[in-house]
Design a protein around this motif. Sequence first.
Motif, PDB file in Angstrom:
ATOM      1  N   LEU A  66       0.836  -1.201   0.000  1.00 34.28           N
ATOM      2  CA  LEU A  66       0.000   0.000   0.000  1.00 34.28           C
ATOM      3  C   LEU A  66       0.871   1.252   0.000  1.00 34.28           C
ATOM      4  N   SER A  67       2.097   1.127   0.537  1.00 38.19           N
ATOM      5  CA  SER A  67       3.028   2.256   0.595  1.00 38.19           C
ATOM      6  C   SER A  67       4.071   2.219  -0.515  1.00 38.19           C
ATOM      7  N   ALA A  68       3.963   1.233  -1.409  1.00 34.92           N
ATOM      8  CA  ALA A  68       4.918   1.137  -2.515  1.00 34.92           C
ATOM      9  C   ALA A  68       4.537   2.104  -3.635  1.00 34.92           C
ATOM     10  N   ASP A  69       5.448   2.275  -4.571  1.00 36.23           N
ATOM     11  CA  ASP A  69       5.208   3.087  -5.757  1.00 36.23           C
ATOM     12  C   ASP A  69       4.561   2.185  -6.807  1.00 36.23           C
ATOM     13  N   MET A  70       3.254   2.356  -7.021  1.00 33.32           N
ATOM     14  CA  MET A  70       2.539   1.468  -7.938  1.00 33.32           C
ATOM     15  C   MET A  70       3.058   1.562  -9.371  1.00 33.32           C
TER      16      MET A  70
ATOM     17  N   MET B  74      -8.844  -3.222  -0.583  1.00 32.91           N
ATOM     18  CA  MET B  74      -9.888  -2.383   0.007  1.00 32.91           C
ATOM     19  C   MET B  74     -10.972  -2.122  -1.030  1.00 32.91           C
ATOM     20  N   ASP B  75     -12.228  -2.240  -0.609  1.00 32.43           N
ATOM     21  CA  ASP B  75     -13.336  -2.151  -1.567  1.00 32.43           C
ATOM     22  C   ASP B  75     -14.092  -0.832  -1.553  1.00 32.43           C
ATOM     23  N   GLY B  76     -13.684   0.116  -0.688  1.00 30.57           N
ATOM     24  CA  GLY B  76     -14.401   1.378  -0.613  1.00 30.57           C
ATOM     25  C   GLY B  76     -15.757   1.268   0.042  1.00 30.57           C
ATOM     26  N   HIS B  77     -16.052   0.101   0.611  1.00 28.69           N
ATOM     27  CA  HIS B  77     -17.345  -0.138   1.261  1.00 28.69           C
ATOM     28  C   HIS B  77     -17.145  -0.609   2.693  1.00 28.69           C
ATOM     29  N   PHE B  78     -16.412  -1.700   2.857  1.00 31.17           N
ATOM     30  CA  PHE B  78     -16.085  -2.163   4.209  1.00 31.17           C
ATOM     31  C   PHE B  78     -15.148  -1.178   4.900  1.00 31.17           C
ATOM     32  N   VAL B  79     -14.255  -0.591   4.122  1.00 32.29           N
ATOM     33  CA  VAL B  79     -13.366   0.468   4.616  1.00 32.29           C
ATOM     34  C   VAL B  79     -13.499   1.678   3.691  1.00 32.29           C
ATOM     35  N   PRO B  80     -13.239   2.883   4.204  1.00 31.05           N
ATOM     36  CA  PRO B  80     -13.443   4.098   3.406  1.00 31.05           C
ATOM     37  C   PRO B  80     -12.281   4.422   2.478  1.00 31.05           C
ATOM     38  N   ASN B  81     -11.864   3.431   1.727  1.00 36.33           N
ATOM     39  CA  ASN B  81     -10.782   3.641   0.770  1.00 36.33           C
ATOM     40  C   ASN B  81     -10.874   2.544  -0.276  1.00 36.33           C
ATOM     41  N   LEU B  82     -10.359   2.819  -1.451  1.00 36.94           N
ATOM     42  CA  LEU B  82     -10.338   1.853  -2.545  1.00 36.94           C
ATOM     43  C   LEU B  82      -8.886   1.666  -2.959  1.00 36.94           C
TER      44      LEU B  82
ATOM     45  N   ASP C   6       0.674 -12.397   1.094  1.00 39.38           N
ATOM     46  CA  ASP C   6      -0.169 -12.333   2.296  1.00 39.38           C
ATOM     47  C   ASP C   6      -1.297 -11.342   1.968  1.00 39.38           C
ATOM     48  N   VAL C   7      -2.445 -11.860   1.481  1.00 41.86           N
ATOM     49  CA  VAL C   7      -3.508 -11.018   0.956  1.00 41.86           C
ATOM     50  C   VAL C   7      -4.576 -10.765   2.025  1.00 41.86           C
ATOM     51  N   HIS C   8      -4.726  -9.507   2.368  1.00 37.57           N
ATOM     52  CA  HIS C   8      -5.629  -9.055   3.436  1.00 37.57           C
ATOM     53  C   HIS C   8      -6.863  -8.446   2.785  1.00 37.57           C
ATOM     54  N   LEU C   9      -8.002  -9.143   2.904  1.00 39.94           N
ATOM     55  CA  LEU C   9      -9.230  -8.697   2.258  1.00 39.94           C
ATOM     56  C   LEU C   9     -10.032  -7.792   3.186  1.00 39.94           C
ATOM     57  N   MET C  10      -9.987  -6.503   2.922  1.00 42.91           N
ATOM     58  CA  MET C  10     -10.822  -5.534   3.622  1.00 42.91           C
ATOM     59  C   MET C  10     -12.027  -5.247   2.738  1.00 42.91           C
ATOM     60  N   VAL C  11     -12.896  -6.251   2.643  1.00 46.85           N
ATOM     61  CA  VAL C  11     -14.053  -6.183   1.745  1.00 46.85           C
ATOM     62  C   VAL C  11     -15.298  -6.635   2.493  1.00 46.85           C
ATOM     63  N   SER C  12     -16.433  -6.174   2.023  1.00 50.00           N
ATOM     64  CA  SER C  12     -17.689  -6.501   2.698  1.00 50.00           C
ATOM     65  C   SER C  12     -18.248  -7.858   2.292  1.00 50.00           C
TER      66      SER C  12
ATOM     67  N   PRO D 102      -8.678   0.131  10.013  1.00 48.63           N
ATOM     68  CA  PRO D 102      -8.293  -0.181   8.638  1.00 48.63           C
ATOM     69  C   PRO D 102      -8.822   0.832   7.631  1.00 48.63           C
ATOM     70  N   GLY D 103      -8.050   1.007   6.556  1.00 39.64           N
ATOM     71  CA  GLY D 103      -8.485   1.867   5.474  1.00 39.64           C
ATOM     72  C   GLY D 103      -7.396   2.737   4.892  1.00 39.64           C
ATOM     73  N   PHE D 104      -6.430   3.143   5.706  1.00 32.10           N
ATOM     74  CA  PHE D 104      -5.387   4.048   5.224  1.00 32.10           C
ATOM     75  C   PHE D 104      -4.042   3.698   5.849  1.00 32.10           C
ATOM     76  N   GLY D 105      -2.983   3.873   5.092  1.00 27.04           N
ATOM     77  CA  GLY D 105      -1.643   3.675   5.613  1.00 27.04           C
ATOM     78  C   GLY D 105      -1.175   4.888   6.391  1.00 27.04           C
ATOM     79  N   GLY D 106      -0.070   4.724   7.120  1.00 26.48           N
ATOM     80  CA  GLY D 106       0.561   5.841   7.810  1.00 26.48           C
ATOM     81  C   GLY D 106      -0.106   6.280   9.097  1.00 26.48           C
ATOM     82  N   GLN D 107      -1.006   5.475   9.655  1.00 25.25           N
ATOM     83  CA  GLN D 107      -1.679   5.838  10.896  1.00 25.25           C
ATOM     84  C   GLN D 107      -0.834   5.512  12.122  1.00 25.25           C
ATOM     85  N   LYS D 108      -1.217   6.120  13.250  1.00 26.48           N
ATOM     86  CA  LYS D 108      -0.501   5.915  14.503  1.00 26.48           C
ATOM     87  C   LYS D 108      -0.956   4.628  15.190  1.00 26.48           C
ATOM     88  N   PHE D 109       0.006   3.886  15.686  1.00 21.66           N
ATOM     89  CA  PHE D 109      -0.234   2.625  16.396  1.00 21.66           C
ATOM     90  C   PHE D 109      -1.125   2.840  17.623  1.00 21.66           C
TER      91      PHE D 109
END
Length: 226
Positions: free
Chosen positions: A12-16, A37-45, A64-70, A141-148
Amino acid sequence: MSASIQISPSILSADMANLARDLTRISNADLIHVDVMDGHFVPNLSYGTAIVKACKSATDIPLDVHLMVSNPDDTVDWYIDAGADLVTVHYEASTHLHRTVSHIKSRGCKAGVVLNPATPVDVLEDILDELDMVLLMSVNPGFGGQKFIPRTLDKLRRLRAMCVEHGVDPLIEIDGGVGAGNAGELGAAGATVLVAGSAVFGAEDPAQAVEDIRQAGTRGRASKEA
Protein backbone atom coordinates in the motif's frame (compact mmCIF):
# COMPACT_ATOMS: atom_id res chain seq x y z
CA MET A 1 17.68 -19.16 20.19
CA SER A 2 14.37 -17.48 19.40
CA ALA A 3 13.02 -17.78 15.87
CA SER A 4 13.13 -14.60 13.84
CA ILE A 5 10.12 -12.36 13.56
CA GLN A 6 8.75 -12.37 10.01
CA ILE A 7 8.28 -9.11 8.11
CA SER A 8 5.47 -8.55 5.63
CA PRO A 9 5.92 -5.16 3.90
CA SER A 10 2.65 -3.61 2.76
CA ILE A 11 2.65 -2.58 -0.87
CA LEU A 12 0.00 0.00 0.00
CA SER A 13 3.03 2.26 0.60
CA ALA A 14 4.92 1.14 -2.51
CA ASP A 15 5.21 3.09 -5.76
CA MET A 16 2.54 1.47 -7.94
CA ALA A 17 4.19 2.84 -11.07
CA ASN A 18 7.35 0.95 -10.11
CA LEU A 19 5.92 -2.02 -8.23
CA ALA A 20 8.32 -4.64 -9.63
CA ARG A 21 11.29 -2.41 -8.70
CA ASP A 22 9.99 -1.90 -5.17
CA LEU A 23 9.41 -5.63 -4.69
CA THR A 24 12.98 -6.28 -5.81
CA ARG A 25 14.19 -3.78 -3.21
CA ILE A 26 12.62 -5.87 -0.41
CA SER A 27 13.78 -9.29 -1.57
CA ASN A 28 14.75 -10.09 2.04
CA ALA A 29 11.11 -9.88 3.23
CA ASP A 30 9.32 -13.00 4.44
CA LEU A 31 5.89 -12.15 3.02
CA ILE A 32 4.36 -9.45 0.82
CA HIS A 33 1.28 -7.84 2.38
CA VAL A 34 -1.41 -6.96 -0.16
CA ASP A 35 -4.19 -4.75 1.24
CA VAL A 36 -7.37 -5.15 -0.79
CA MET A 37 -9.89 -2.38 0.01
CA ASP A 38 -13.34 -2.15 -1.57
CA GLY A 39 -14.40 1.38 -0.61
CA HIS A 40 -17.34 -0.14 1.26
CA PHE A 41 -16.08 -2.16 4.21
CA VAL A 42 -13.37 0.47 4.62
CA PRO A 43 -13.44 4.10 3.41
CA ASN A 44 -10.78 3.64 0.77
CA LEU A 45 -10.34 1.85 -2.54
CA SER A 46 -7.01 0.21 -3.28
CA TYR A 47 -6.63 -2.53 -5.89
CA GLY A 48 -7.85 -5.95 -6.95
CA THR A 49 -6.71 -9.15 -8.56
CA ALA A 50 -4.56 -7.48 -11.22
CA ILE A 51 -2.12 -6.27 -8.57
CA VAL A 52 -2.03 -9.70 -6.93
CA LYS A 53 -1.17 -11.22 -10.31
CA ALA A 54 1.47 -8.56 -10.89
CA CYS A 55 3.08 -9.29 -7.53
CA LYS A 56 3.02 -13.02 -8.22
CA SER A 57 4.88 -12.52 -11.49
CA ALA A 58 7.41 -10.12 -9.96
CA THR A 59 8.47 -12.01 -6.81
CA ASP A 60 8.79 -15.49 -5.34
CA ILE A 61 7.98 -14.18 -1.85
CA PRO A 62 4.62 -15.57 -0.60
CA LEU A 63 1.67 -13.20 -0.92
CA ASP A 64 -0.17 -12.33 2.30
CA VAL A 65 -3.51 -11.02 0.96
CA HIS A 66 -5.63 -9.06 3.44
CA LEU A 67 -9.23 -8.70 2.26
CA MET A 68 -10.82 -5.53 3.62
CA VAL A 69 -14.05 -6.18 1.74
CA SER A 70 -17.69 -6.50 2.70
CA ASN A 71 -18.24 -9.71 0.73
CA PRO A 72 -15.30 -12.07 1.32
CA ASP A 73 -17.42 -15.17 0.72
CA ASP A 74 -18.12 -13.99 -2.83
CA THR A 75 -14.64 -12.79 -3.73
CA VAL A 76 -12.06 -14.91 -1.94
CA ASP A 77 -11.64 -17.28 -4.89
CA TRP A 78 -10.67 -14.35 -7.13
CA TYR A 79 -7.58 -13.72 -5.02
CA ILE A 80 -6.66 -17.37 -4.60
CA ASP A 81 -6.86 -17.79 -8.38
CA ALA A 82 -4.70 -14.66 -8.79
CA GLY A 83 -1.89 -16.19 -6.71
CA ALA A 84 -2.51 -15.52 -3.00
CA ASP A 85 -0.57 -17.86 -0.72
CA LEU A 86 -2.34 -16.76 2.46
CA VAL A 87 -5.70 -15.00 2.68
CA THR A 88 -7.05 -13.19 5.73
CA VAL A 89 -10.71 -12.16 6.01
CA HIS A 90 -12.30 -9.86 8.55
CA TYR A 91 -14.38 -11.35 11.35
CA GLU A 92 -16.59 -8.27 11.10
CA ALA A 93 -17.39 -8.91 7.41
CA SER A 94 -17.77 -12.69 7.39
CA THR A 95 -21.27 -14.06 7.87
CA HIS A 96 -20.16 -17.69 7.70
CA LEU A 97 -16.60 -17.50 9.00
CA HIS A 98 -15.96 -21.20 9.55
CA ARG A 99 -17.20 -22.02 6.07
CA THR A 100 -15.04 -19.31 4.53
CA VAL A 101 -11.91 -20.44 6.38
CA SER A 102 -12.57 -24.07 5.45
CA HIS A 103 -13.05 -23.12 1.81
CA ILE A 104 -9.79 -21.16 1.66
CA LYS A 105 -7.89 -24.13 3.07
CA SER A 106 -9.63 -26.53 0.70
CA ARG A 107 -8.17 -24.46 -2.16
CA GLY A 108 -4.65 -25.17 -0.89
CA CYS A 109 -4.22 -21.69 0.54
CA LYS A 110 -3.46 -20.73 4.14
CA ALA A 111 -6.31 -18.99 5.96
CA GLY A 112 -6.47 -16.32 8.62
CA VAL A 113 -8.92 -14.03 10.38
CA VAL A 114 -8.53 -10.29 10.98
CA LEU A 115 -9.86 -8.41 14.00
CA ASN A 116 -10.46 -4.65 13.98
CA PRO A 117 -9.20 -2.66 16.99
CA ALA A 118 -12.56 -2.75 18.83
CA THR A 119 -13.19 -6.48 18.26
CA PRO A 120 -12.14 -8.66 21.23
CA VAL A 121 -10.03 -11.76 20.72
CA ASP A 122 -12.66 -13.86 22.50
CA VAL A 123 -14.70 -14.05 19.28
CA LEU A 124 -12.08 -16.47 17.94
CA GLU A 125 -12.63 -19.04 20.69
CA ASP A 126 -14.50 -21.50 18.45
CA ILE A 127 -12.37 -21.14 15.33
CA LEU A 128 -8.85 -20.50 16.62
CA ASP A 129 -7.83 -24.14 16.16
CA GLU A 130 -8.57 -23.89 12.42
CA LEU A 131 -6.47 -20.83 11.66
CA ASP A 132 -3.04 -20.46 10.09
CA MET A 133 -2.92 -16.78 11.07
CA VAL A 134 -4.63 -14.21 13.24
CA LEU A 135 -4.15 -10.60 12.16
CA LEU A 136 -4.73 -7.89 14.74
CA MET A 137 -5.30 -4.43 13.33
CA SER A 138 -3.34 -1.90 15.38
CA VAL A 139 -4.97 0.99 13.51
CA ASN A 140 -8.46 1.38 12.11
CA PRO A 141 -8.29 -0.18 8.64
CA GLY A 142 -8.48 1.87 5.47
CA PHE A 143 -5.39 4.05 5.22
CA GLY A 144 -1.64 3.68 5.61
CA GLY A 145 0.56 5.84 7.81
CA GLN A 146 -1.68 5.84 10.90
CA LYS A 147 -0.50 5.92 14.50
CA PHE A 148 -0.23 2.62 16.40
CA ILE A 149 -3.00 2.01 18.98
CA PRO A 150 -1.14 1.15 22.25
CA ARG A 151 -3.94 -1.04 23.61
CA THR A 152 -3.05 -3.54 20.88
CA LEU A 153 -0.26 -4.82 23.12
CA ASP A 154 -2.71 -6.01 25.78
CA LYS A 155 -4.91 -7.55 23.11
CA LEU A 156 -1.89 -9.33 21.67
CA ARG A 157 -0.99 -10.80 25.05
CA ARG A 158 -4.56 -12.07 25.49
CA LEU A 159 -4.45 -13.70 22.07
CA ARG A 160 -1.12 -15.38 22.79
CA ALA A 161 -2.49 -16.73 26.08
CA MET A 162 -5.55 -18.08 24.25
CA CYS A 163 -3.30 -19.84 21.73
CA VAL A 164 -1.32 -21.46 24.56
CA GLU A 165 -4.56 -22.57 26.22
CA HIS A 166 -5.74 -24.15 22.95
CA GLY A 167 -2.36 -25.73 22.24
CA VAL A 168 -2.11 -24.06 18.83
CA ASP A 169 0.51 -21.82 17.27
CA PRO A 170 -0.91 -19.76 14.39
CA LEU A 171 1.07 -16.88 13.01
CA ILE A 172 0.10 -13.70 14.87
CA GLU A 173 0.38 -10.68 12.63
CA ILE A 174 0.17 -7.00 13.59
CA ASP A 175 -0.77 -4.38 11.02
CA GLY A 176 -0.69 -0.61 11.48
CA GLY A 177 1.85 1.88 12.76
CA VAL A 178 4.62 -0.72 13.01
CA GLY A 179 8.31 0.15 12.78
CA ALA A 180 11.65 -0.57 14.39
CA GLY A 181 10.66 1.62 17.34
CA ASN A 182 7.84 -0.64 18.56
CA ALA A 183 8.77 -3.98 16.98
CA GLY A 184 10.53 -5.11 20.15
CA GLU A 185 7.44 -4.58 22.30
CA LEU A 186 5.33 -6.43 19.77
CA GLY A 187 7.72 -9.36 19.62
CA ALA A 188 7.80 -9.58 23.40
CA ALA A 189 3.99 -9.52 23.56
CA GLY A 190 3.66 -12.45 21.17
CA ALA A 191 3.65 -11.17 17.60
CA THR A 192 5.36 -13.38 15.03
CA VAL A 193 4.68 -11.38 11.84
CA LEU A 194 4.89 -7.60 11.50
CA VAL A 195 3.34 -5.63 8.65
CA ALA A 196 5.18 -2.42 7.83
CA GLY A 197 4.34 -0.07 4.98
CA SER A 198 5.67 3.46 5.18
CA ALA A 199 8.40 2.36 7.61
CA VAL A 200 9.80 0.17 4.83
CA PHE A 201 8.95 1.84 1.53
CA GLY A 202 9.48 5.32 2.95
CA ALA A 203 13.02 4.44 4.01
CA GLU A 204 16.09 5.31 1.96
CA ASP A 205 17.06 1.64 2.03
CA PRO A 206 13.90 -0.52 2.22
CA ALA A 207 15.84 -3.79 2.59
CA GLN A 208 17.73 -2.39 5.57
CA ALA A 209 14.45 -1.18 7.06
CA VAL A 210 13.07 -4.71 6.78
CA GLU A 211 16.13 -6.06 8.56
CA ASP A 212 16.04 -3.38 11.27
CA ILE A 213 12.39 -4.15 12.08
CA ARG A 214 13.05 -7.89 12.00
CA GLN A 215 16.02 -7.62 14.36
CA ALA A 216 14.15 -5.35 16.79
CA GLY A 217 11.18 -7.72 16.85
CA THR A 218 13.36 -10.78 17.23
CA ARG A 219 15.26 -9.24 20.15
CA GLY A 220 11.96 -8.49 21.84
CA ARG A 221 10.75 -12.02 21.33
CA ALA A 222 14.01 -13.46 22.63
CA SER A 223 13.89 -11.28 25.75
CA LYS A 224 10.43 -12.60 26.56
CA GLU A 225 11.50 -16.21 26.11
CA ALA A 226 14.74 -15.84 28.09
